[in-house]
Enzyme design. Structure first.
Site, PDB file in Angstrom:
ATOM      1  N   LYS A  91       0.161  -8.649   4.331  1.00 56.17           N
ATOM      2  CA  LYS A  91      -0.482  -8.328   3.059  1.00 56.17           C
ATOM      3  C   LYS A  91       0.158  -7.122   2.375  1.00 56.17           C
ATOM      4  CE  LYS A  91      -4.235  -5.454   4.939  1.00 56.17           C
ATOM      5  NZ  LYS A  91      -3.848  -4.213   4.257  1.00 56.17           N
ATOM      6  N   ASP A  92       0.937  -6.323   3.119  1.00 62.40           N
ATOM      7  CA  ASP A  92       1.605  -5.156   2.535  1.00 62.40           C
ATOM      8  C   ASP A  92       2.947  -5.500   1.904  1.00 62.40           C
ATOM      9  OD1 ASP A  92      -0.458  -3.486   3.381  1.00 62.40           O
ATOM     10  OD2 ASP A  92       0.524  -3.009   5.280  1.00 62.40           O
ATOM     11  N   ARG A 145      -9.847  -4.660  -4.398  1.00 65.36           N
ATOM     12  CA  ARG A 145     -10.319  -6.025  -4.178  1.00 65.36           C
ATOM     13  C   ARG A 145     -11.699  -6.031  -3.544  1.00 65.36           C
ATOM     14  NH1 ARG A 145     -10.770  -8.600   0.431  1.00 65.36           N
ATOM     15  NH2 ARG A 145      -9.540  -7.020   1.501  1.00 65.36           N
ATOM     16  N   ARG A 146     -11.882  -5.224  -2.507  1.00 59.49           N
ATOM     17  CA  ARG A 146     -13.187  -5.160  -1.857  1.00 59.49           C
ATOM     18  C   ARG A 146     -14.230  -4.555  -2.790  1.00 59.49           C
ATOM     19  NH1 ARG A 146     -10.135  -2.998   3.319  1.00 59.49           N
ATOM     20  NH2 ARG A 146      -9.853  -4.932   4.502  1.00 59.49           N
ATOM     21  N   ARG A 167      -9.487   6.634   2.442  1.00 58.33           N
ATOM     22  CA  ARG A 167      -8.238   6.234   3.070  1.00 58.33           C
ATOM     23  C   ARG A 167      -8.274   6.704   4.510  1.00 58.33           C
ATOM     24  NH1 ARG A 167      -2.493   6.928   0.862  1.00 58.33           N
ATOM     25  NH2 ARG A 167      -2.275   5.621   2.720  1.00 58.33           N
ATOM     26  N   ARG A 173     -11.919   6.023   9.292  1.00 62.08           N
ATOM     27  CA  ARG A 173     -12.873   5.280   8.459  1.00 62.08           C
ATOM     28  C   ARG A 173     -14.200   5.051   9.181  1.00 62.08           C
ATOM     29  NH1 ARG A 173      -9.410   1.369   4.504  1.00 62.08           N
ATOM     30  NH2 ARG A 173      -7.540   2.646   4.436  1.00 62.08           N
ATOM     31  N   CYS A 260      -0.027  -5.601  -4.279  1.00 62.99           N
ATOM     32  CA  CYS A 260      -0.905  -5.804  -3.127  1.00 62.99           C
ATOM     33  C   CYS A 260      -2.147  -4.923  -3.187  1.00 62.99           C
ATOM     34  CB  CYS A 260      -0.145  -5.566  -1.816  1.00 62.99           C
ATOM     35  SG  CYS A 260       0.505  -3.909  -1.619  1.00 62.99           S
TER      36      CYS A 260
END
Length: 328
Positions: A91-92, A145-146, A167, A173, A260
């Site tokens: 995805k990166d 996106r989230r 981040r 997190r 992305c």
């Protein structure tokens, strides 16, 4: 870190150098691939840790460009010949094919969905419903996106939510939840699983609620295009259904001209009962969740054609205006 010593003729060859980011997740992912390549080739594989710009910058991904910030340093090392191959979270990867490099393998994909890690073992609905009686639940994520999908879902349920941009690695997190600073955080289920921490998730979010990032849960194994012998050996790790799915998702992303870090979700899956047909679902939305374009397409066509075709329909429906500045 190196794989166990090889035997026979392969033992006389120098170790293959696998470039990887330094994070615990990247090292875990690369270690899995190193073991697989060692078994495939009979050669030792050593991990070469490389720091990328995305690892050292504290800015939000959307502000530093997102696209390629975790990849460029690894690709530079490949082109310079200081490593033999590299492992990325797919995805990166920027959607444009890099000159001089080849995507040698896309191994079997992990669960592509997102996961919630919340206080008191709560699900997303429980978290937001409890917050409605006191204060809005505070949920952290660094992903536009989230954010777009979380806010859209909360609106549809009539529930309040406060989103917090974060981040950091998985420990950082989840630490926000353990310390009480946040009520929950959103993470990729695949990353938690590869770290052996999936049990800390309080809910795996169904794709009906939140579509993953294009390519989420998949890995990319890259090497120099000129190293045909290595590319051929690495191709033994390729999983054809995974490559087909991510090709459709990334073709859509490329046709949308979105990076992305753009608020784009996409997931391709085989249609039930149809061995060669896939369904591609995709979403583009504003980060506040106020406006969303969501569509799907199925077909027997080539995966890239399916992705481009769905992107064209979404753009015609106004998706371009929801992504901010589009990638060029």
């Amino acid at each position: 870190m190196t794989t166990p010593p090889a035997e026979g003729a392969a033992a006389e060859l120098p170790p293959l150098r696998l470039g990887t980011r330094r994070s615990a997740l990247a090292m875990a992912q690369s270690g899995m691939i190193a073991d697989a390549v060692g078994r495939l080739t009979g050669r030792q594989v050593e991990l070469v840790e490389i720091t990328t710009y995305g690892d050292v910058s504290r800015e939000a991904l959307a502000q530093i460009g997102g696209t390629g910030v975790f990849v460029s340093a690894l690709r530079d090392a490949l082109l310079a010949g200081t490593i033999d191959f590299a492992v990325h979270s797919l995805k990166d990867l920027p959607t444009a094919a890099p000159e001089g490099l080849v995507l040698a393998a896309v191994p079997l994909r992990e669960d592509p969905r997102d996961a919630l890690v919340a206080r008191d073992g709560l699900t997303l609905t429980e978290l937001l419903e409890k917050g409605a009686h006191t204060r809005p639940a505070r949920i952290g994520t660094g992903s536009p996106r989230r954010l777009a999908q979380l806010n859209a879902w909360a609106r549809s349920q009539g529930l309040p939510v406060e989103t917090v941009a974060i981040r950091g690695n998985v420990d950082t997190r989840i630490g926000y939840v353990r310390s009480g600073e946040l009520d929950g955080v959103l993470l990729a289920a695949a990353g938690l699983n590869r770290l052996g921490r999936l049990g800390e998730a309080t809910q795996i979010l169904d794709a009906e609620l939140m579509l993953p990032a294009p390519g989420q849960g998949a890995l990319a194994v890259e090497c120099a295009a000129g190293n045909t012998e290595l590319a051929r050996a690495l191709s033994g790790l390729d999983d054809a259904p995974t490559r087909t799915a991510v090709t459709a998702e990334r073709a859509l992303l490329a046709a949308l001209e979105a990076g992305c870090s753009a608020p784009v979700g996409a997931l391709a899956l085989p249609c039930r009962g149809e061995s060669d047909e896939i369904e591609l679902r995709a979403l583009v939305g504003t980060v506040d969740g106020a406006t969303v374009v969501q569509m799907s397409a199925t077909g027997h066509d080539a995966a890239d054609e399916l992705g481009r075709g769905l992107a064209a329909r979404m753009l015609a429906a106004g998706a371009a205006g929801l992504m901010g500045e589009r990638a060029k």
